[in-house]
Scaffold this motif. Structure first.
Motif, PDB file in Angstrom:
ATOM      1  N   ALA A   1      -8.740 -12.159 -60.029  1.00 40.82           N
ATOM      2  CA  ALA A   1      -9.051 -12.849 -58.774  1.00 40.82           C
ATOM      3  C   ALA A   1      -7.802 -13.027 -57.923  1.00 40.82           C
ATOM      4  O   ALA A   1      -7.826 -12.807 -56.707  1.00 40.82           O
ATOM      5  N   LEU A   2      -6.693 -13.403 -58.550  1.00 39.73           N
ATOM      6  CA  LEU A   2      -5.463 -13.606 -57.800  1.00 39.73           C
ATOM      7  C   LEU A   2      -4.927 -12.296 -57.226  1.00 39.73           C
ATOM      8  O   LEU A   2      -4.316 -12.288 -56.161  1.00 39.73           O
ATOM      9  N   ALA A   3      -5.164 -11.205 -57.920  1.00 36.64           N
ATOM     10  CA  ALA A   3      -4.692  -9.910 -57.430  1.00 36.64           C
ATOM     11  C   ALA A   3      -5.347  -9.550 -56.100  1.00 36.64           C
ATOM     12  O   ALA A   3      -4.745  -8.841 -55.277  1.00 36.64           O
ATOM     13  N   LEU A   4      -6.564 -10.031 -55.860  1.00 32.02           N
ATOM     14  CA  LEU A   4      -7.237  -9.748 -54.598  1.00 32.02           C
ATOM     15  C   LEU A   4      -6.561 -10.457 -53.425  1.00 32.02           C
ATOM     16  O   LEU A   4      -6.775 -10.095 -52.270  1.00 32.02           O
ATOM     17  N   HIS A   5      -5.749 -11.489 -53.724  1.00 34.19           N
ATOM     18  CA  HIS A   5      -5.038 -12.224 -52.686  1.00 34.19           C
ATOM     19  C   HIS A   5      -3.665 -11.626 -52.390  1.00 34.19           C
ATOM     20  O   HIS A   5      -2.982 -12.070 -51.462  1.00 34.19           O
ATOM     21  N   ALA A   6      -3.245 -10.649 -53.175  1.00 36.70           N
ATOM     22  CA  ALA A   6      -1.848 -10.208 -53.137  1.00 36.70           C
ATOM     23  C   ALA A   6      -1.431  -9.672 -51.774  1.00 36.70           C
ATOM     24  O   ALA A   6      -0.277  -9.819 -51.374  1.00 36.70           O
ATOM     25  N   ALA A   7      -2.331  -9.045 -51.056  1.00 34.26           N
ATOM     26  CA  ALA A   7      -1.970  -8.419 -49.782  1.00 34.26           C
ATOM     27  C   ALA A   7      -2.050  -9.375 -48.592  1.00 34.26           C
ATOM     28  O   ALA A   7      -1.749  -8.985 -47.461  1.00 34.26           O
TER      29      ALA A   7
ATOM     30  N   THR B   1     -11.328 -22.162 -48.969  1.00 35.84           N
ATOM     31  CA  THR B   1     -12.674 -22.115 -48.398  1.00 35.84           C
ATOM     32  C   THR B   1     -13.079 -20.679 -48.059  1.00 35.84           C
ATOM     33  O   THR B   1     -14.257 -20.324 -48.142  1.00 35.84           O
ATOM     34  N   LEU B   2     -12.119 -19.851 -47.653  1.00 31.03           N
ATOM     35  CA  LEU B   2     -12.428 -18.455 -47.342  1.00 31.03           C
ATOM     36  C   LEU B   2     -12.797 -17.692 -48.612  1.00 31.03           C
ATOM     37  O   LEU B   2     -13.772 -16.924 -48.624  1.00 31.03           O
ATOM     38  N   TRP B   3     -12.053 -17.888 -49.678  1.00 31.32           N
ATOM     39  CA  TRP B   3     -12.346 -17.229 -50.955  1.00 31.32           C
ATOM     40  C   TRP B   3     -13.711 -17.662 -51.486  1.00 31.32           C
ATOM     41  O   TRP B   3     -14.519 -16.841 -51.923  1.00 31.32           O
TER      42      TRP B   3
ATOM     43  N   GLU C   1     -21.036 -15.398 -50.258  1.00 28.54           N
ATOM     44  CA  GLU C   1     -21.698 -14.323 -49.525  1.00 28.54           C
ATOM     45  C   GLU C   1     -22.240 -13.260 -50.470  1.00 28.54           C
ATOM     46  O   GLU C   1     -23.361 -12.762 -50.302  1.00 28.54           O
ATOM     47  N   ARG C   2     -21.459 -12.912 -51.491  1.00 26.78           N
ATOM     48  CA  ARG C   2     -21.906 -11.902 -52.456  1.00 26.78           C
ATOM     49  C   ARG C   2     -23.086 -12.434 -53.278  1.00 26.78           C
ATOM     50  O   ARG C   2     -24.008 -11.682 -53.607  1.00 26.78           O
ATOM     51  N   VAL C   3     -23.060 -13.722 -53.602  1.00 27.25           N
ATOM     52  CA  VAL C   3     -24.185 -14.313 -54.332  1.00 27.25           C
ATOM     53  C   VAL C   3     -25.443 -14.277 -53.469  1.00 27.25           C
ATOM     54  O   VAL C   3     -26.523 -13.879 -53.928  1.00 27.25           O
TER      55      VAL C   3
ATOM     56  N   LEU D   1     -14.892  -8.393 -51.829  1.00 27.89           N
ATOM     57  CA  LEU D   1     -14.162  -9.658 -51.799  1.00 27.89           C
ATOM     58  C   LEU D   1     -12.786  -9.474 -51.159  1.00 27.89           C
ATOM     59  O   LEU D   1     -12.356 -10.308 -50.346  1.00 27.89           O
ATOM     60  N   ARG D   2     -12.106  -8.393 -51.498  1.00 31.28           N
ATOM     61  CA  ARG D   2     -10.800  -8.128 -50.886  1.00 31.28           C
ATOM     62  C   ARG D   2     -10.945  -7.938 -49.376  1.00 31.28           C
ATOM     63  O   ARG D   2     -10.134  -8.425 -48.583  1.00 31.28           O
ATOM     64  N   GLN D   3     -11.995  -7.260 -48.975  1.00 30.69           N
ATOM     65  CA  GLN D   3     -12.235  -7.029 -47.548  1.00 30.69           C
ATOM     66  C   GLN D   3     -12.506  -8.342 -46.826  1.00 30.69           C
ATOM     67  O   GLN D   3     -12.009  -8.571 -45.714  1.00 30.69           O
ATOM     68  N   HIS D   4     -13.307  -9.207 -47.430  1.00 30.14           N
ATOM     69  CA  HIS D   4     -13.575 -10.513 -46.814  1.00 30.14           C
ATOM     70  C   HIS D   4     -12.282 -11.305 -46.626  1.00 30.14           C
ATOM     71  O   HIS D   4     -12.064 -11.918 -45.567  1.00 30.14           O
ATOM     72  N   LEU D   5     -11.433 -11.330 -47.635  1.00 28.87           N
ATOM     73  CA  LEU D   5     -10.179 -12.077 -47.537  1.00 28.87           C
ATOM     74  C   LEU D   5      -9.299 -11.536 -46.416  1.00 28.87           C
ATOM     75  O   LEU D   5      -8.603 -12.303 -45.727  1.00 28.87           O
ATOM     76  N   ALA D   6      -9.313 -10.229 -46.229  1.00 27.08           N
ATOM     77  CA  ALA D   6      -8.438  -9.607 -45.237  1.00 27.08           C
ATOM     78  C   ALA D   6      -8.990  -9.718 -43.823  1.00 27.08           C
ATOM     79  O   ALA D   6      -8.207  -9.813 -42.857  1.00 27.08           O
ATOM     80  N   GLN D   7     -10.311  -9.733 -43.658  1.00 33.30           N
ATOM     81  CA  GLN D   7     -10.889  -9.581 -42.328  1.00 33.30           C
ATOM     82  C   GLN D   7     -11.691 -10.782 -41.841  1.00 33.30           C
ATOM     83  O   GLN D   7     -11.933 -10.908 -40.631  1.00 33.30           O
TER      84      GLN D   7
END
Length: 393
Positions: free
Chosen positions: A46-52, A61-63, A69-71, A115-121
């Protein structure tokens, strides 16, 4: 204590400590989110998805909205998946269920790309219409003080602009002193109802919302929500907390109202420049109101100082009325008023650090560039309760 990946050193990732903190101290009204934060802190995947992500404040709250959203997108098709813990899709499982850590890890692995896309965009877009229960008496107070009942409302950081329809929503007030309830706004099965418990002695007329009319409204946002886009509407629902089904129903009804009364929201990187241009278009008989709620936390310190300077200048030069609804720290950054430090008995989020403080900066009569600042109220961030603080008269 969660036992997932306890051997992973938390200090190895810049976000782990923040998720630990939020898992222990935040989301007191959503225990699932507290546990998911702590699981995130202990999950290398999970933390690796935040790395970028770029440097900046942690936004759990975003995570959590990305997970939600996926649920919501998958529903209950996999009863063994994370949906089993989300009340928003009927999940019956308890937060303490020992199967949750493994379900969380499997879910993150399955949806990692999205999930990575949501965090970035993405950005969190709560657009909480429950705040209308406090906005309504605040607007009535502005109309009373200005002597002009026709108001023009500029919503800074408006998201989808649903609160620009405050006149089309129904607020229902109950009182801690036993007075009969009051209701303001239209009734109907499709109208969002905004329940609010009232502490203290606000003027009844202000709660009933009498004496004001919303003549026009305008919103601005860096990323406005397109209400014609089904995916955008779904994201608004994902930004709500899973257990708060009443809040989700309010949002769904507000979206229906917005189809009949489309709010006008403009994408703009400098909302105060847009505001000043908008002021030039208003008829002389309206009172212009700048309003923002839980927006200033996204400002860097220098940008916040600049926002205050420019907003104060518009109050003094253009006769703007400035209504702010922010947390204690950002309220104090905007004004020098002393804020209450006592709790509100019997209420969730009773500690002052989690209150929303509603302040009004008004142009001083017959004095150029002068302002008068009043603490109107403090309230639950979602408008579930309010304590009116402005003096009568």
């Amino acid at each position: 204590m969660d036992c997932l990946n306890m051997s992973a050193p938390l200090a190895d990732h810049r976000h782990a400590a923040g998720y630990e903190h939020h898992g222990l101290h935040e989301f007191v009204e959503e225990p699932l989110y507290q546990r998911l934060c702590r699981l995130t802190a202990r999950s290398p995947a999970a933390l690796a998805l935040h790395a970028a992500l770029p440097p900046g404040p942690l936004r759990p709250t975003l995570w959590l909205a990305a997970l939600h959203e996926r649920v919501l997108a998958g529903g209950t098709a996999r009863p063994d998946a994370l949906a089993g813990w989300f009340a928003s899709v009927g999940g019956p499982r308890a937060v303490e269920d020992p199967a949750l850590p493994a379900a969380f890890e499997a879910f993150v692995a399955r949806h990692a790309a999205v999930l990575r896309q949501h965090l970035a965009q993405r950005a969190t877009q709560t657009n909480e219409v429950g705040r209308g229960a406090v906005l309504r008496p605040a607007l009535a107070e502005i109309a009373r003080r200005s002597g002009r009942p026709r108001l023009a409302l500029f919503d800074f950081g408006a998201s989808a602009g649903l609160n620009l329809n405050v006149a089309h929503h129904r607020a229902v007030y109950t009182f801690d002193d036993g007075r009969p309830p009051l209701a303001a706004g239209p009734a109907g099965a499709a109208v969002p109802e905004l329940p609010c418990r009232v502490h203290g002695q606000p003027p009844a007329d202000s709660l009933l919302g009498g004496g004001w009319q919303l003549a026009t409204g305008q919103g601005c946002d860096l990323q406005p929500v397109d209400l014609h886009d089904a995916r955008a509407r779904d994201w608004l629902l994902a930004c709500l907390w899973p257990r708060d089904t009443l809040r989700a129903e309010r949002l769904r009804r507000a979206l229906v109202v917005a189809q009949a009364h489309p709010p006008h929201v403009t994408a703009h990187a400098d909302g105060l420049t847009l505001l000043e241009r908008w002021l030039d278009t208003l008829p002389p008989d309206v009172t212009p109101v700048l309003w923002h709620s839980w927006v200033l936390a996204y400002f860097q310190p220098e940008a916040l100082r600049d926002f205050r300077r420019r907003a104060e200048a518009l109050v003094g030069r253009r006769g703007l009325w400035w209504l702010s609804a922010e947390d204690a720290a950002h309220t104090q950054a905007l004004c020098d008023l002393p804020l209450p430090t006592d709790a509100v008995p019997g209420e969730a989020r009773a500690a002052p650090a989690s209150h929303t403080f509603w302040t009004l900066t008004a142009p001083a009569p017959q004095v150029d560039d002068a302002r008068q600042v009043t603490l109107l109220a403090r309230a639950h961030p979602h408008g579930h309760w309010l304590q009116w603080l402005a003096p009568a008269g």
